[in-house]
Design an enzyme around this catalytic site. Structure first.
Site, PDB file in Angstrom:
ATOM      1  N   GLU A  42      76.890  45.686  49.729  1.00  0.00           N
ATOM      2  CA  GLU A  42      75.595  46.387  49.735  1.00  0.00           C
ATOM      3  C   GLU A  42      75.296  46.802  51.167  1.00  0.00           C
ATOM      4  O   GLU A  42      75.306  45.962  52.075  1.00  0.00           O
ATOM      5  CB  GLU A  42      74.465  45.486  49.208  1.00  0.00           C
ATOM      6  CG  GLU A  42      74.580  45.207  47.729  1.00  0.00           C
ATOM      7  CD  GLU A  42      73.404  44.428  47.159  1.00  0.00           C
ATOM      8  OE1 GLU A  42      72.298  44.487  47.723  1.00  0.00           O
ATOM      9  OE2 GLU A  42      73.613  43.757  46.127  1.00  0.00           O
ATOM     10  N   GLU A  75      74.111  37.383  46.280  1.00  0.00           N
ATOM     11  CA  GLU A  75      73.104  36.820  47.192  1.00  0.00           C
ATOM     12  C   GLU A  75      72.694  35.426  46.727  1.00  0.00           C
ATOM     13  O   GLU A  75      71.508  35.139  46.502  1.00  0.00           O
ATOM     14  CB  GLU A  75      71.897  37.767  47.331  1.00  0.00           C
ATOM     15  CG  GLU A  75      72.303  39.107  47.923  1.00  0.00           C
ATOM     16  CD  GLU A  75      71.164  40.015  48.369  1.00  0.00           C
ATOM     17  OE1 GLU A  75      69.995  39.723  48.069  1.00  0.00           O
ATOM     18  OE2 GLU A  75      71.462  41.036  49.037  1.00  0.00           O
TER      19      GLU A  75
HETATM   20  O1  AHR Z   1      69.911  46.824  46.342  1.00  0.00           O
HETATM   21  C1  AHR Z   1      68.681  46.237  46.055  1.00  0.00           C
HETATM   22  C2  AHR Z   1      68.723  44.724  46.170  1.00  0.00           C
HETATM   23  O2  AHR Z   1      68.968  44.356  47.486  1.00  0.00           O
HETATM   24  C3  AHR Z   1      69.810  44.041  45.395  1.00  0.00           C
HETATM   25  O3  AHR Z   1      69.472  43.805  44.079  1.00  0.00           O
HETATM   26  C4  AHR Z   1      69.981  42.748  46.121  1.00  0.00           C
HETATM   27  O4  AHR Z   1      71.276  42.231  46.029  1.00  0.00           O
HETATM   28  C5  AHR Z   1      69.591  43.081  47.542  1.00  0.00           C
HETATM   29  O5  AHR Z   1      68.723  42.171  48.080  1.00  0.00           O
END
Ligand code: AHR
Length: 535
Positions: free
Chosen positions: A333, A208
């Site tokens: 994610e 991110e």
């Molecule tokens: O999964 C939790 C958080 O969500 C992670 O650390 C981040 O990459 C995302 O914003």
């Protein structure tokens, strides 16, 4: 609902006269492969966050809790039913503040460091000395690789781009992959207990980077990516670099990165193995994982179903520069993310007790990945234990599987199969939400084939109505040995917890075969797996 044949909707097929009316028709085209279903589409993600590592996975060698070298045995045992897939670590946002050197060497001599999430949400209520706030680094590279080996997962390491230079990245690769005794870091690895290289293939370059990973612009990140990947010690295994991609529908980030990366040379596209998309469908209503309305459930599924359009949109933008589509998407994610009010322990940041609603989200999402197996090379659910779309709840010696776990176990049958085109035909569900009329998909699924074995998974999103479904496989003479497994509950709020760990689990279902047709009833709010032999 109106009963009719949907076959007319499918190109080239005339409506068949059916002996019994159906609500839904599923048409499978076994001669139209759409991609290979990599086990990596069922991948996982663990981060030093709340109760994921400490408590969830790492309990320590001296713990009373059953463990294998410090790793919770119940997690290891349960993972075996999910196949050999991939595990991403150490973050998430944590990765961009993590120095891998803190997590090697004798455990008692490793430094205790403030965790990235130290002052976030519910952790403020937890003692500062708790490992979720100040990380003792007991779980480092060796422990992670040991965990991967125990569950036969490929390791995927996410490197720190925000707060460490490229040299540290090269050193980590050297430490993990250099042949025994060949470099100083390979010798340190041996001193840490692993003479032989780890052979890590997957390397995330930041996380991110548009946010916690450095608040960079796509143009700035493309420079970092080039720098980090311009050289690296290469030994034995290929290095598959995964670049920090967009947040949800941010097409600008994708467009800008792809146009910048080829600024110097189009060949630089070859450096990008994967483009990491993050998409959380979030929550709905009050945000509570257990207290929600039917309409909240429908709206969450509708939001989860956006995954499909995100994949297609980013894929199209990537193709503006990467015309041959050498770079694949990595959805590293994803998940439903409720408020953490129902978490089973105070330090379980972003933890909640998931229900059958979350199982519908998981199934719908995995089916989307299968249908886009030609575009998505890897997908990692966030996160494995005690966090977001979790597969397990663990607190001290208490442990249970969530409904999402059971979806992964059912869907394992698709791994390494050839995805084939399939149409899932049923009218959408209409519901009122936030003052307006909305629609959500009622039936979704995917199909795959390995030699003569057909696997179909499907989700009936309706909370009230079963679906009488007819499955047709044009081209097959006969469908043999049909079997069905069904995950369903009488109430969408049903869940597993430490008091009732088996309330939600799959059961054998009924499916009948006649010629090249299968028939079954999909109960309301159900996830169904059907298997049959094609003759
Ligand atoms: O999964 C939790 C958080 O969500 C992670 O650390 C981040 O990459 C995302 O914003």
């Amino acid at each position: 609902m109106k009963r009719r044949s949907f076959l007319a909707l499918s190109a080239g097929f005339l409506p068949l006269r059916s002996a019994r009316a159906t609500d839904a028709e599923i048409i499978i085209f076994p001669k139209e492969p759409t991609g290979s279903i990599s086990p990596f589409l069922h991948g996982h993600f663990i981060e030093h966050l709340g109760g994921v590592i400490y408590d969830g996975i790492w309990v320590g060698e001296n713990s009373q809790i059953a463990n294998i070298g410090g790793i919770r045995k119940a997690v290891v045992d349960s993972m075996k039913a999910l196949g050999s897939t991939v595990m991403r670590w150490p973050g998430g946002c944590f990765a961009d503040s993590y120095d891998w050197m803190d997590g090697i060497g004798p455990s008692s001599q490793r430094p205790i460091k403030p965790n990235f999430w130290i002052d976030n949400g519910r952790l403020r209520e937890v003692a500062p000395s708790h490992p979720s706030r100040n990380d003792p680094n007991h779980f480092g590279t060796h422990e992670f690789i040991r965990f991967c080996r125990l569950i036969q997962a490929e390791p995927y390491l996410a490197a720190n781009v925000r707060s460490l230079p490229a040299k540290s990245f090269y050193d980590w690769i050297d430490y993990c992959n250099s042949p025994a005794g060949s470099s100083t870091l390979a010798r340190r690895r041996a001193a840490g207990g692993d003479v032989e290289p780890f052979g890590v293939r997957f390397w995330g370059v930041g996380n991110e980077s548009w946010g916690c990973g450095g608040e960079l612009t796509a143009a700035e990140y493309s420079v970092e990516f080039r720098k980090f990947t311009a050289w690296a010690p290469r030994w034995g295994v290929p290095l598959n670099f995964i670049a920090a991609g967009p947040n949800g529908g941010d097409l600008r980030w994708t467009r800008e990165f792809f146009s910048r990366i080829v600024d110097k040379s189009p060949a630089l596209l070859n450096r990008v193995w994967g483009w990491a998309l993050h998409y959380y469908c979030g929550t709905t209503g009050k945000g509570d994982s257990l207290d929600f309305t039917n309409e909240d459930a429908y709206d969450l599924v509708r939001r989860a179903d956006r995954m499909q359009e995100l994949i297609e949109q980013h894929w199209q933008v990537m193709g503006e520069v990467d015309r041959e589509h050498r770079v694949k998407l990595v959805v590293d994610e994803w998940g439903a993310w409720h408020r953490d009010g129902t978490a089973v322990a105070p330090h379980h940041l972003f933890g909640s007790v998931p229900t059958m609603r979350d199982a519908l989200v998981a199934a719908l999402t995995l089916d989307t990945f299968h249908r886009h197996a030609n575009k998505v090379a890897m997908a990692n659910v966030a996160q494995l234990v005690n966090c977001i779309q979790t597969l397990f709840l663990a607190d001290g010696d208490k442990f249970c599987l969530t409904p999402t776990y059971h979806v992964f176990a059912l869907y394992r049958a698709h791994q390494n199969n050839q995805a084939v085109r399939a149409e899932f035909l049923a009218p959408k569900i209409s519901y009122r939400y936030e003052g307006g009329e909305r629609q959500v998909v009622r039936l979704a699924g995917s199909a795959s084939l390995r030699s003569d074995q057909l696997v179909i998974t499907a989700v009936n999103v309706s909370l009230s109505d079963p679906l009488e479904a007819r499955i047709l496989v044009p081209g097959a003479n006969q469908l043999d040995q049909p079997q069905a497994m069904v995950l369903t509950t009488a109430d969408i709020h049903a869940h597993n917890d430490f008091q009732n760990p088996d309330g939600v689990r799959p059961q054998a279902g009924k499916v009948s075969a006649s010629g090249r047709e299968l028939r079954l009833t999909l109960p309301p709010m159900s996830v169904v797996r059907i298997q049959a032999r094609l003759v």
